[in-house]
Design a protein around this motif. Structure first.
Motif, PDB file in Angstrom:
ATOM      1  N   VAL A 241      -3.513   5.382 -11.597  1.00  0.00           N
ATOM      2  CA  VAL A 241      -2.926   4.092 -10.702  1.00  0.00           C
ATOM      3  C   VAL A 241      -3.910   4.840  -9.100  1.00  0.00           C
ATOM      4  O   VAL A 241      -3.767   6.225  -8.749  1.00  0.00           O
ATOM      5  N   ASP A 242      -3.963   3.615  -8.385  1.00  0.00           N
ATOM      6  CA  ASP A 242      -4.404   4.172  -7.316  1.00  0.00           C
ATOM      7  C   ASP A 242      -4.242   2.856  -5.661  1.00  0.00           C
ATOM      8  O   ASP A 242      -3.796   1.953  -6.304  1.00  0.00           O
ATOM      9  N   ASP A 243      -4.851   3.428  -4.449  1.00  0.00           N
ATOM     10  CA  ASP A 243      -4.465   3.487  -3.212  1.00  0.00           C
ATOM     11  C   ASP A 243      -5.601   2.420  -2.764  1.00  0.00           C
ATOM     12  O   ASP A 243      -6.363   2.899  -2.763  1.00  0.00           O
TER      13      ASP A 243
ATOM     14  N   GLY B 211      -3.945  -2.817  -1.054  1.00  0.00           N
ATOM     15  CA  GLY B 211      -2.520  -2.629  -1.908  1.00  0.00           C
ATOM     16  C   GLY B 211      -2.758  -1.597  -3.289  1.00  0.00           C
ATOM     17  O   GLY B 211      -3.183  -0.512  -2.678  1.00  0.00           O
ATOM     18  N   THR B 212      -1.829  -1.318  -3.407  1.00  0.00           N
ATOM     19  CA  THR B 212      -1.661   0.143  -4.435  1.00  0.00           C
ATOM     20  C   THR B 212      -2.189  -1.167  -6.455  1.00  0.00           C
ATOM     21  O   THR B 212      -1.578  -1.606  -6.638  1.00  0.00           O
ATOM     22  N   VAL B 213      -3.153  -0.299  -7.260  1.00  0.00           N
ATOM     23  CA  VAL B 213      -3.469  -0.686  -8.305  1.00  0.00           C
ATOM     24  C   VAL B 213      -3.106   0.037  -9.268  1.00  0.00           C
ATOM     25  O   VAL B 213      -3.931   1.135  -9.237  1.00  0.00           O
ATOM     26  N   VAL B 214      -3.339  -0.345 -10.639  1.00  0.00           N
ATOM     27  CA  VAL B 214      -2.217  -0.083 -11.922  1.00  0.00           C
ATOM     28  C   VAL B 214      -3.446  -0.302 -12.974  1.00  0.00           C
ATOM     29  O   VAL B 214      -3.239  -1.667 -13.268  1.00  0.00           O
ATOM     30  N   ARG B 215      -4.087   0.814 -13.781  1.00  0.00           N
ATOM     31  CA  ARG B 215      -5.627   0.571 -14.480  1.00  0.00           C
ATOM     32  C   ARG B 215      -5.153   0.986 -15.621  1.00  0.00           C
ATOM     33  O   ARG B 215      -4.719   2.184 -15.557  1.00  0.00           O
TER      34      ARG B 215
ATOM     35  N   PRO C 156       0.936  -1.344  -0.347  1.00  0.00           N
ATOM     36  CA  PRO C 156       0.392  -0.151   0.005  1.00  0.00           C
ATOM     37  C   PRO C 156       0.766   1.112   0.003  1.00  0.00           C
ATOM     38  O   PRO C 156       2.124   1.191   0.338  1.00  0.00           O
ATOM     39  N   GLY C 157       0.415   2.816  -0.133  1.00  0.00           N
ATOM     40  CA  GLY C 157       1.041   3.516  -0.202  1.00  0.00           C
ATOM     41  C   GLY C 157       1.886   3.737  -1.311  1.00  0.00           C
ATOM     42  O   GLY C 157       2.665   4.816  -1.535  1.00  0.00           O
ATOM     43  N   GLU C 158       1.923   2.841  -2.296  1.00  0.00           N
ATOM     44  CA  GLU C 158       2.049   2.927  -3.836  1.00  0.00           C
ATOM     45  C   GLU C 158       2.377   4.385  -4.516  1.00  0.00           C
ATOM     46  O   GLU C 158       2.813   4.083  -5.657  1.00  0.00           O
ATOM     47  N   ALA C 159       0.677   4.787  -5.098  1.00  0.00           N
ATOM     48  CA  ALA C 159       0.326   5.377  -5.677  1.00  0.00           C
ATOM     49  C   ALA C 159       1.031   6.197  -6.286  1.00  0.00           C
ATOM     50  O   ALA C 159       0.904   6.848  -7.706  1.00  0.00           O
ATOM     51  N   GLY C 160       1.577   7.465  -5.347  1.00  0.00           N
ATOM     52  CA  GLY C 160       2.186   8.501  -5.998  1.00  0.00           C
ATOM     53  C   GLY C 160       3.548   8.287  -6.402  1.00  0.00           C
ATOM     54  O   GLY C 160       3.468   8.736  -7.510  1.00  0.00           O
ATOM     55  N   ARG C 161       4.206   7.103  -5.511  1.00  0.00           N
ATOM     56  CA  ARG C 161       5.847   7.255  -6.377  1.00  0.00           C
ATOM     57  C   ARG C 161       5.600   6.201  -7.737  1.00  0.00           C
ATOM     58  O   ARG C 161       6.143   6.656  -9.210  1.00  0.00           O
ATOM     59  N   LEU C 162       4.604   5.244  -8.196  1.00  0.00           N
ATOM     60  CA  LEU C 162       4.555   4.421  -9.418  1.00  0.00           C
ATOM     61  C   LEU C 162       3.881   6.043 -10.186  1.00  0.00           C
ATOM     62  O   LEU C 162       3.718   5.224 -10.998  1.00  0.00           O
ATOM     63  N   ALA C 163       2.933   6.200 -10.011  1.00  0.00           N
ATOM     64  CA  ALA C 163       2.409   7.656 -11.052  1.00  0.00           C
ATOM     65  C   ALA C 163       3.895   8.456 -11.577  1.00  0.00           C
ATOM     66  O   ALA C 163       3.517   8.693 -12.670  1.00  0.00           O
TER      67      ALA C 163
END
Length: 449
Positions: free
Chosen positions: A106-108, A112-116, A84-91
């Motif tokens: 990219v959502d938390d 966890g974190t989901v990339v759609r 979890p909490g990886e949305a900012g870094r991944l985006a």
């Protein structure tokens, strides 16, 4: 995607080799649902790049391929990362990847974190019916992933195809640039040609204006010379013509020796011709004065009742034919500010002309008020004037072909002189006439000058 359409295919990313597998699987899914070749490559590249970033975080990722067949058919891919909490870094890391697909989020999530990611299917893609969806699932289940070398070969082929396409686009761009340069040269040549033609035309217009100015000066000089000639000739002719009339009167006087009948008739012809000539000379002199601008109006209040009475009395001797009624109506307008002498002269010319060319019927003078103007109307029941000759009758010495005055003789100077006097008085003179319907001359003057 809970409660949504059933996924076509799912898999888990655990090791780096799975990145090749998800790339191959993504391309295969994109091909199966009907995406074009370039879009297949874009989707496969986006999947491999997102998978690489997710695995770099040290966690597995679940990948699901889903098709939304309603509305605008769309291929959707979700990649769930348990951290979890990886949305900012991944985006931030996947910012460039978003350009390969239509949408990327990219959502938390709760776990966890989901990339759609989503890509719209082209309009020409086969309909995704339930039977077609089952067929795609069966085909994907039987798909055997290739080795990394196989995937590398496919990537190389795609790269070569992309390079060929770029080269073709570059050649097309070079051709278009060459055509554009040729077009620009043609446009510039046309522009220079039009500029030269415009300059030539301008020079011609300037020369034409200069010629017109010269002609205008010449015409003005000719008009002034004509006016001086008419004035001088008329002035010089008046004395001998008056002398001829006086000598004729002396020859027929009762105190002179008796003449034979033939001599008396010939002297009468001389006196009549001399009188007509004197009328012509006086008309020429008046016309020359008007053209030379030597007539200045003397403005005053004009009593129209008194003027109409004088016209009725002075012109009554000319209306000697019983077939013609000479009518001067009582003016509906009591007065006007104008030049009494010039106004009377215009009306006298119009009435005299009407009496000369009216064989039977009537000649009528009336006046009416129209807005801020006053209109004097002289109407007769004569032979009439064709419409094409309405302006020509105001030319000097012009007379309507075939027209014969009932009494007296016309000089062709009365109407031109009357129109010039109308202009001097600040108004205008017009005619309305048809052959067989008589003529109506209208003198329009401002009520206050």
């Amino acid at each position: 995607m809970t409660g949504g359409p059933e996924p076509l295919m799912s898999m888990r990313l655990r090791v780096e080799q799975d990145i090749f597998v998800v790339r191959q699987l993504g391309r295969e899914v994109a091909r199966a649902v009907g995406l074009e070749t370039q879009d297949q490559t874009r989707m496969a590249t986006a999947l491999s790049e997102v998978g690489r970033v997710l695995l770099a975080g040290g966690q597995d990722a679940d990948v699901a391929f889903t098709v939304v067949p309603y509305g605008v058919p769309t291929l959707q891919v979700s990649m769930a990362h348990p951290a979890p909490g990886e949305a900012g870094r991944l985006a931030e890391q996947l910012q460039q990847v978003g350009r390969l697909v239509d949408t990327m989020e990219v959502d938390d999530g709760g776990s966890g974190t989901v990339v759609r990611m989503a890509r719209r299917l082209p309009p020409g893609a086969p309909p995704l019916t339930p039977a077609r969806m089952d067929e795609i699932r069966t085909g994907l289940a039987q798909h055997v992933p290739g080795s990394p070398l196989d995937e590398l070969a496919v990537q190389n082929q795609q790269l070569i195809a992309a390079l060929d396409e770029v080269r073709a686009q570059r050649d097309d761009l070079a051709r278009l640039n060459a055509e554009l340069e040729e077009t620009n040269r043609g446009v510039m040549a046309l522009y220079h040609q039009l500029s030269e033609e415009l300059e030539e035309t301008n020079r011609g217009v300037v020369a034409l204006y200069a010629e017109l100015d010269e002609k205008s000066v010449q015409l003005r000089a000719a008009s002034e010379a004509k006016s001086r000639f008419l004035a001088n000739v008329s002035h010089e002719l008046r004395a001998p013509v008056t002398a001829i009339i006086g000598l004729g009167r002396l020859l027929t006087d009762s105190g002179s020796d008796d003449l034979t009948e033939e001599q008396d008739r010939q002297v009468g012809l001389i006196r009549t011709s001399a009188t007509d000539l004197l009328t012509l000379v006086n008309g020429l002199l008046d016309l020359a004065k008007a053209e030379a601008g030597r007539i200045e109006p003397n403005w005053s209040d004009v009593d129209l009742r008194a003027m109409f009475g004088q016209l009725r009395g002075t012109l009554r001797p000319l209306a000697t034919r019983p077939e013609v009624d000479f009518i001067v109506e009582e003016p509906a307008v009591p007065g006007i500010r104008s030049d009494e002498v010039l106004l009377a002269q215009v009306l006298r010319n119009l009435l005299t002309n009407a009496l000369k060319f009216t064989e039977d019927g009537s000649v009528r003078l009336s006046v009416r008020s129209t807005g801020g103007d006053v209109e004097f109307v002289v109407a007769d029941t004569g032979t009439g004037i064709p419409p094409e000759l309405h302006e020509r009758i105001f030319e000097e010495f012009y007379q309507v072909p075939g027209s014969k005055p009932v009494s007296g003789r016309g000089t062709g100077l009365g109407l031109p002189y009357a129109r010039r006097l109308a202009g001097i008085l600040g108004g205008g003179l017009r005619v309305d006439s048809e052959p067989g319907s008589g003529s109506t001359f209208t003198l329009q003057l401002p009520a206050v000058s």
